[in-house]
Design an enzyme around this catalytic site. Sequence first.
Site, PDB file in Angstrom:
ATOM      1  N   CYS A 181      -2.810   0.501   9.993  1.00 29.43           N
ATOM      2  CA  CYS A 181      -3.853  -0.433   9.536  1.00 29.43           C
ATOM      3  C   CYS A 181      -4.849  -0.790  10.609  1.00 29.43           C
ATOM      4  O   CYS A 181      -5.968  -1.195  10.292  1.00 29.43           O
ATOM      5  CB  CYS A 181      -3.248  -1.760   9.078  1.00 29.43           C
ATOM      6  SG  CYS A 181      -1.756  -1.609   8.187  1.00 29.43           S
ATOM      7  N   HIS A 187       0.831  -1.216   0.000  1.00 28.57           N
ATOM      8  CA  HIS A 187       0.000   0.000   0.000  1.00 28.57           C
ATOM      9  C   HIS A 187       0.862   1.261   0.000  1.00 28.57           C
ATOM     10  O   HIS A 187       2.010   1.233   0.450  1.00 28.57           O
ATOM     11  CB  HIS A 187      -0.836   0.043   1.293  1.00 28.57           C
ATOM     12  CG  HIS A 187      -1.987  -0.901   1.328  1.00 28.57           C
ATOM     13  ND1 HIS A 187      -2.257  -1.685   2.418  1.00 28.57           N
ATOM     14  CD2 HIS A 187      -2.965  -1.168   0.416  1.00 28.57           C
ATOM     15  CE1 HIS A 187      -3.354  -2.398   2.189  1.00 28.57           C
ATOM     16  NE2 HIS A 187      -3.794  -2.111   0.976  1.00 28.57           N
TER      17      HIS A 187
HETATM   18  C1  CIR Z   1      -3.909  -7.575   3.203  1.00 27.14           C
HETATM   19  O1  CIR Z   1      -3.145  -8.083   2.384  1.00 27.14           O
HETATM   20  O2  CIR Z   1      -4.927  -6.990   2.867  1.00 27.14           O
HETATM   21  C2  CIR Z   1      -3.560  -7.719   4.669  1.00 27.14           C
HETATM   22  N1  CIR Z   1      -2.859  -8.938   4.865  1.00 27.14           N
HETATM   23  C3  CIR Z   1      -2.723  -6.555   5.163  1.00 27.14           C
HETATM   24  C4  CIR Z   1      -3.444  -5.257   5.139  1.00 27.14           C
HETATM   25  C5  CIR Z   1      -2.631  -4.147   5.720  1.00 27.14           C
HETATM   26  N2  CIR Z   1      -3.388  -2.947   5.748  1.00 27.14           N
HETATM   27  C6  CIR Z   1      -2.887  -1.744   5.640  1.00 27.14           C
HETATM   28  O3  CIR Z   1      -1.697  -1.582   5.393  1.00 27.14           O
HETATM   29  N3  CIR Z   1      -3.712  -0.729   5.713  1.00 27.14           N
END
Ligand code: CIR
Length: 253
Positions: free
Chosen positions: A246, A159
């Site tokens: 997150c 991201h």
């Molecule tokens: C994903 O791949 O969607 C999750 N394993 C990690 C999401 C992390 N979220 C973020 O950086 N906002």
Amino acid sequence: MIAYVREVPDAINECELTYLEREPIDVAEARRHHAEYVELLVRLGVEVRFLPATHDLPDSVFVEDTAVVFPEVAVITRPGAESRQPEVDSSASALSRHRSCVQIEAPHTIDGGDVTVVGKRVFVGLSTRSTADGVEAMRSILEPLGYSVDGVEVNGVLHLKSAATAISDDAVLLNPDYVDPAVFDGLTVVKVDPTEPDGANVVLVGDQLIHGAEYPKTTERLRAVGYTVHTVPSSEIAKAEGAVTCCSLLVTT
Ligand code: CIR
């Protein structure tokens, strides 16, 4: 300020992974880290509210991806990973108590983790999760409210917020290997220590920062230029490609 969070789900070991190899996540340890994060938010004067637990949704602790909250509106996202789309409804129903909510509609996708907001400038990562059409949808919601919205290339990370996060209304912390600093023209740029490539993710709470404890040299850089930085362990969620931002949705009241 209110922070919506969600407990670490039982199924976190089945999380989505894009750039990392799967490594076992110690769920009990991840929960201890999460508890420290929540305690720190409370110490910083934030009211923490838990969204209902969803133990069968492996990535549901990463509530940030389900919405982007502005003073004027909450944008409810449509996450780029299909497995994550069922996470959205509970965020929308919580946020509708505080903001009018606008939904990103299919087929567009946006992950909240791709949206770095710096003052009135909104940067959206063109990652594997957020599409150019999704950026356009964000623009049509936000430009009338006085925000600029730019799509940004990200290299080798999940991201945009893995690459660059706001540290004030006019400054960002970033890793220049993951995002071109020129994107943030006109803003003050602080770079991560080169030995801590994944240290660019910080939560901005008022004028204080929450940073992963795994990035001490970058924490020192921030402190050296005057920031108050609190650290919490984030090593278990890092195995799920998550980081500190997150794990909360912040709502100013
Ligand atoms: C994903 O791949 O969607 C999750 N394993 C990690 C999401 C992390 N979220 C973020 O950086 N906002």
